[in-house]
Write a protein that holds these residues in place. Structure first.
Motif, PDB file in Angstrom:
ATOM      1  N   ASP A 112      18.479  40.671  20.631  1.00  0.00           N
ATOM      2  CA  ASP A 112      18.580  40.766  22.481  1.00  0.00           C
ATOM      3  C   ASP A 112      19.404  40.516  23.459  1.00  0.00           C
ATOM      4  OD1 ASP A 112      15.419  41.168  22.487  1.00  0.00           O
ATOM      5  OD2 ASP A 112      15.226  38.871  22.160  1.00  0.00           O
ATOM      6  N   ALA A 113      20.188  39.759  22.328  1.00  0.00           N
ATOM      7  CA  ALA A 113      22.274  39.662  23.524  1.00  0.00           C
ATOM      8  C   ALA A 113      23.026  40.747  23.471  1.00  0.00           C
ATOM      9  CB  ALA A 113      22.815  38.323  21.968  1.00  0.00           C
ATOM     10  N   GLU A 114      22.775  40.178  24.686  1.00  0.00           N
ATOM     11  CA  GLU A 114      23.800  41.464  25.950  1.00  0.00           C
ATOM     12  C   GLU A 114      25.446  41.284  25.572  1.00  0.00           C
ATOM     13  OE1 GLU A 114      24.436  44.352  29.510  1.00  0.00           O
ATOM     14  OE2 GLU A 114      23.013  42.863  29.485  1.00  0.00           O
ATOM     15  N   ALA A 115      26.419  42.241  25.221  1.00  0.00           N
ATOM     16  CA  ALA A 115      27.667  40.809  24.735  1.00  0.00           C
ATOM     17  C   ALA A 115      28.611  42.421  24.399  1.00  0.00           C
ATOM     18  CB  ALA A 115      27.857  40.173  22.834  1.00  0.00           C
ATOM     19  N   VAL A 116      29.924  41.916  25.060  1.00  0.00           N
ATOM     20  CA  VAL A 116      30.771  42.704  25.254  1.00  0.00           C
ATOM     21  C   VAL A 116      30.840  44.166  24.349  1.00  0.00           C
ATOM     22  CG1 VAL A 116      32.841  42.002  23.924  1.00  0.00           C
ATOM     23  CG2 VAL A 116      33.056  43.091  26.255  1.00  0.00           C
ATOM     24  N   VAL A 117      31.072  43.823  22.795  1.00  0.00           N
ATOM     25  CA  VAL A 117      30.204  45.103  22.300  1.00  0.00           C
ATOM     26  C   VAL A 117      30.097  46.543  22.686  1.00  0.00           C
ATOM     27  CG1 VAL A 117      30.616  43.352  20.190  1.00  0.00           C
ATOM     28  CG2 VAL A 117      28.210  43.984  21.353  1.00  0.00           C
ATOM     29  N   SER A 118      28.905  45.555  23.501  1.00  0.00           N
ATOM     30  CA  SER A 118      27.446  46.798  24.241  1.00  0.00           C
ATOM     31  C   SER A 118      28.828  48.177  24.982  1.00  0.00           C
ATOM     32  CB  SER A 118      26.873  46.982  25.268  1.00  0.00           C
ATOM     33  OG  SER A 118      26.643  45.490  26.091  1.00  0.00           O
ATOM     34  N   ARG A 129      26.067  40.281  35.205  1.00  0.00           N
ATOM     35  CA  ARG A 129      26.520  40.818  33.978  1.00  0.00           C
ATOM     36  C   ARG A 129      27.610  40.766  33.585  1.00  0.00           C
ATOM     37  NH1 ARG A 129      23.219  46.585  33.587  1.00  0.00           N
ATOM     38  NH2 ARG A 129      23.646  46.240  31.361  1.00  0.00           N
ATOM     39  N   PHE A 130      28.781  41.758  33.753  1.00  0.00           N
ATOM     40  CA  PHE A 130      30.082  40.936  33.331  1.00  0.00           C
ATOM     41  C   PHE A 130      30.701  41.141  34.425  1.00  0.00           C
ATOM     42  CE2 PHE A 130      27.929  43.301  29.810  1.00  0.00           C
ATOM     43  CZ  PHE A 130      28.216  42.469  28.668  1.00  0.00           C
ATOM     44  N   ALA A 131      30.132  41.399  35.559  1.00  0.00           N
ATOM     45  CA  ALA A 131      31.035  41.146  37.191  1.00  0.00           C
ATOM     46  C   ALA A 131      31.585  40.232  37.027  1.00  0.00           C
ATOM     47  CB  ALA A 131      30.372  42.114  38.542  1.00  0.00           C
ATOM     48  N   SER A 132      33.114  38.828  36.639  1.00  0.00           N
ATOM     49  CA  SER A 132      32.726  37.062  36.767  1.00  0.00           C
ATOM     50  C   SER A 132      34.173  37.293  37.398  1.00  0.00           C
ATOM     51  CB  SER A 132      33.251  37.275  35.243  1.00  0.00           C
ATOM     52  OG  SER A 132      34.137  37.643  34.632  1.00  0.00           O
ATOM     53  N   THR A 133      34.320  36.171  38.098  1.00  0.00           N
ATOM     54  CA  THR A 133      35.235  36.283  38.927  1.00  0.00           C
ATOM     55  C   THR A 133      36.624  36.505  38.089  1.00  0.00           C
ATOM     56  OG1 THR A 133      34.310  34.360  39.862  1.00  0.00           O
ATOM     57  CG2 THR A 133      36.958  34.200  39.971  1.00  0.00           C
ATOM     58  N   TRP A 134      36.739  35.866  37.329  1.00  0.00           N
ATOM     59  CA  TRP A 134      38.115  36.887  36.422  1.00  0.00           C
ATOM     60  C   TRP A 134      37.597  37.347  35.124  1.00  0.00           C
ATOM     61  CZ3 TRP A 134      43.611  36.651  37.300  1.00  0.00           C
ATOM     62  CH2 TRP A 134      43.216  35.141  38.449  1.00  0.00           C
ATOM     63  N   THR A 135      37.557  38.769  34.648  1.00  0.00           N
ATOM     64  CA  THR A 135      36.761  39.602  33.885  1.00  0.00           C
ATOM     65  C   THR A 135      38.070  40.253  32.851  1.00  0.00           C
ATOM     66  OG1 THR A 135      37.658  41.779  35.294  1.00  0.00           O
ATOM     67  CG2 THR A 135      35.227  40.557  35.640  1.00  0.00           C
ATOM     68  N   VAL A 136      36.748  40.519  31.277  1.00  0.00           N
ATOM     69  CA  VAL A 136      35.381  40.455  31.747  1.00  0.00           C
ATOM     70  C   VAL A 136      35.056  39.872  30.801  1.00  0.00           C
ATOM     71  CG1 VAL A 136      34.051  42.583  30.173  1.00  0.00           C
ATOM     72  CG2 VAL A 136      35.899  43.429  31.596  1.00  0.00           C
ATOM     73  N   VAL A 182      37.331  35.096  28.638  1.00  0.00           N
ATOM     74  CA  VAL A 182      37.782  35.992  28.789  1.00  0.00           C
ATOM     75  C   VAL A 182      39.288  36.328  27.599  1.00  0.00           C
ATOM     76  CG1 VAL A 182      39.314  37.823  29.758  1.00  0.00           C
ATOM     77  CG2 VAL A 182      37.467  36.471  31.313  1.00  0.00           C
ATOM     78  N   TRP A 183      39.071  37.686  26.648  1.00  0.00           N
ATOM     79  CA  TRP A 183      40.113  37.415  25.581  1.00  0.00           C
ATOM     80  C   TRP A 183      40.905  38.418  26.040  1.00  0.00           C
ATOM     81  CZ3 TRP A 183      40.157  35.312  20.493  1.00  0.00           C
ATOM     82  CH2 TRP A 183      38.938  34.007  20.504  1.00  0.00           C
ATOM     83  N   VAL A 184      42.095  38.587  25.445  1.00  0.00           N
ATOM     84  CA  VAL A 184      43.185  39.765  26.311  1.00  0.00           C
ATOM     85  C   VAL A 184      43.316  41.606  25.631  1.00  0.00           C
ATOM     86  CG1 VAL A 184      45.708  40.775  26.359  1.00  0.00           C
ATOM     87  CG2 VAL A 184      44.974  37.871  26.989  1.00  0.00           C
ATOM     88  N   ASN A 185      42.668  41.096  24.507  1.00  0.00           N
ATOM     89  CA  ASN A 185      42.138  42.430  23.198  1.00  0.00           C
ATOM     90  C   ASN A 185      41.081  43.006  23.836  1.00  0.00           C
ATOM     91  OD1 ASN A 185      40.841  40.194  22.038  1.00  0.00           O
ATOM     92  ND2 ASN A 185      40.764  41.111  19.936  1.00  0.00           N
ATOM     93  N   VAL A 186      40.052  41.869  24.083  1.00  0.00           N
ATOM     94  CA  VAL A 186      39.053  43.039  24.917  1.00  0.00           C
ATOM     95  C   VAL A 186      39.613  43.571  25.929  1.00  0.00           C
ATOM     96  CG1 VAL A 186      36.716  42.687  25.575  1.00  0.00           C
ATOM     97  CG2 VAL A 186      37.245  41.587  23.535  1.00  0.00           C
ATOM     98  N   ASN A 187      40.052  42.892  27.082  1.00  0.00           N
ATOM     99  CA  ASN A 187      40.512  43.503  27.751  1.00  0.00           C
ATOM    100  C   ASN A 187      41.227  45.408  27.800  1.00  0.00           C
ATOM    101  OD1 ASN A 187      38.894  41.702  29.701  1.00  0.00           O
ATOM    102  ND2 ASN A 187      40.320  40.760  30.487  1.00  0.00           N
ATOM    103  N   ALA A 188      42.178  44.887  26.916  1.00  0.00           N
ATOM    104  CA  ALA A 188      42.791  45.631  26.260  1.00  0.00           C
ATOM    105  C   ALA A 188      42.721  46.859  25.824  1.00  0.00           C
ATOM    106  CB  ALA A 188      44.782  45.442  25.700  1.00  0.00           C
TER     107      ALA A 188
END
Length: 558
Positions: free
Chosen positions: A426-432, A458-465, A485-491
């Motif tokens: 069920d979980a919706e995570a950044v992997v999607s 969902r993923f639109a937060s003040t500081w994304t993602v 938020v993780w820098v590597n995921v954003n990159a």
């Protein structure tokens, strides 16, 4: 002012002896504030700093007889202004304390013969193996002695400054608004260099505070930043990551002082105990579980191709990557459907993600995306060296994996859904979101991902993602991999946007990620998406955050 001096001046405001300890390239020694003095600790693999204390409190005494305050910290020295005394490194395994005249000092060592107040012309604190009679709980202790000669402290100051000057000369050039943080991030990468005994290379560790080893995934991101100023050191990171494959090609999760972490049998006792406390069955599995990291080896190797001129090394490295890719399909396709799975949360790099609340193994869209990218890069490499059969094999497998990835899309939910032991998660995570990296998604999936990125629920937060959708019951602003938020995921997401025809959005995400690190005060491990500050339990001066800040800053400065 020289380039090195200018860079050092930019770095100094960040060196607070708390989030940024005083240390030295290649050294395990860390100096941090402690009451009215400083404490000296040794960074070791899988040992808490509190268990590795060399000097509990070192005080420099001023003319009044009271402890002199630290008045300045630079990369090469700590100044105790009232006393006219400096602390610096004397090589990688010792510190030197001295001044213009006689130095008065006191130290609390965890030894029966801890010295009282003393005076000397200069003091040397060296790391030595512990005596089991005196300290059965310690591997190393501090040996405090007077400097062997009067000029010793001056030489130590000069040599420490020379090493840092040489490092700062390599700092990549970036836009002026990014220069201060880039300088600090470059210091972090130099400060995080350690020597791994018997490994024959320097490792830039994620952090000397808690992560003293070479993690495979971290090495890839760290090499991406290092390539802009020290490509040979970047290459050493990949050499270490590739140096110890298993017989069937699996790359280990960690290379460390005592060996490698490539299986659940290799887990250190602390990790195993944490898993037991969490009630995880994988703390003591019935059979060993391979431990690795997501297959971004080809991604990292490709990024060095314009920076390192060594065709023979690349031939060997690409062969290692190809074997590791084959391992994923031969040994991690646990249900036999053609799609490899994560057999252990540690192998994902996103250990605490809610997708792993499901039963293992977990089929996850990020893993599918990484495998597609890696096969595509291996096909390109094979074609470049005239290996038509190899190119066809990798291209065919990539196409098949893409088909399976598309089958993970859930139309009703609007995202790529993970599955645990065959059951949808069920979980919706950044992997999607990470399938963007393939650059090959049909438009409707790209549209769906963009909608998720734009949705405040969902993923639109003040500081994304954020790393979990904000509407998800498991979401947290603070908990590792459950929102921060993780820098590597954003990159990776920025690269995915760029290769998926969203260049402007990619640029916007990169610029916001750079602003996040500056706003948060440094390259922390992860950030609160509501405040943009360091999350409470995040490590500071974190290697891949520093390296990717450098990488992204160079990219937007061109």
């Amino acid at each position: 002012m020289s380039r090195a001096a200018a860079t050092a001046a930019r770095v100094s405001p960040f060196l607070d002896l708390e989030s940024a300890p005083f240390t030295f390239p290649g050294s395990r020694i860390l100096v941090q504030r402690a009451g009215d003095g400083v404490t000296v600790r040794l960074a070791e693999y899988e040992r808490r700093l509190e268990d590795c204390v060399l000097v509990r409190t070192l005080r420099v005494l001023g003319p009044s007889g009271r402890a002199a305050a630290v008045t300045a910290v630079t990369a090469d020295r700590i100044e105790f202004g009232e006393a006219g005394v400096t602390l610096t490194f004397d090589g990688s395994d010792a510190l030197s304390l001295g001044g213009d005249g006689t130095v008065a000092w006191s130290a609390e060592l965890d030894l029966p013969f801890a010295p009282a107040v003393r005076t000397s012309s200069a003091l040397r604190i060296a790391v030595t193996p512990a005596s089991t009679e005196l300290r059965p709980d310690a591997r190393f202790v501090a040996q405090v002695s007077e400097h062997p000669d009067a000029e010793g402290h001056a030489r130590a100051l000069d040599e420490t400054a020379r090493v840092w000057d040489a490092w700062f000369e390599r700092t990549p050039a970036v836009r002026e608004d990014l220069a201060d943080m880039t300088a600090f991030c470059w210091w972090v990468l130099g400060a995080n260099i350690v020597s791994l005994p018997g490994r024959g290379a320097r490792a830039v560790v994620p952090s000397k505070i808690g992560y003293v080893g070479l993690w495979q995934w971290d090495a890839y991101f760290i090499a991406s930043g290092l390539r802009h100023g020290d490509p040979e050191l970047a290459r050493e990171q990949l050499e270490l990551a590739f140096a110890f494959p298993t017989a069937d090609g699996q790359l280990p999760d960690v290379v460390h002082d005592e060996g490698v972490l490539a299986s659940s049998d290799d887990l250190p006792p602390g990790d195993r105990e944490n898993l037991r406390r969490a009630g995880s069955a994988i703390a003591d599995p019935s059979a060993p579980i391979p431990l690795t990291k997501p297959p971004l080896a080809a991604w990292a190797l490709r990024r060095l191709e314009d920076f390192v001129d060594d065709p023979a090394w690349f031939d060997t490295a690409w062969a290692t990557v190809a074997r590791s890719q084959d391992w994923w399909f031969a040994h991690s396709d646990l249900d036999g459907d053609g799609m490899p799975e994560y057999g252990h949360p540690y192998s994902s790099g996103l250990d605490d993600s809610p997708v792993f609340d499901a039963e293992l193994p977990v089929a996850s869209p990020d893993l599918a995306a990484y495998l597609i990218v890696q096969d595509d890069l291996l096909a390109t490499r094979a074609r470049s060296v005239g290996d038509a059969a190899g190119a066809a094999r990798h291209a065919t497998r990539s196409a098949r994996t893409l088909e399976l990835l598309e089958g993970m899309w859930d139309d009703s939910a609007g995202f790529f859904r993970s599955a645990g032991a065959g059951t949808p998660v069920d979980a919706e995570a950044v992997v999607s979101l990470l399938p963007l990296l393939t650059g090959r998604l049909p438009g409707r999936y790209v549209t769906g991902i963009l909608a998720a990125l734009d949705d405040p629920d969902r993923f639109a937060s003040t500081w994304t993602v954020p790393t979990v959708a904000r509407r998800d019951p498991s979401y947290s602003d603070e908990r590792m991999w459950r929102g921060p938020v993780w820098v590597n995921v954003n990159a990776l997401l920025a690269e995915g946007l760029a290769v998926s025809g969203q260049a402007e959005r990619a640029r916007e995400l990169i610029e916001q990620t750079l602003r996040l690190v500056i706003h948060g005060g440094g390259p922390h491990e992860y950030f609160n998406p509501a405040t943009g500050e360091k999350a409470r339990t995040a490590t500071t001066a974190f290697g891949w955050s520093a390296a990717l800040f450098v990488d992204l800053a160079v990219g937007v400065s061109r």
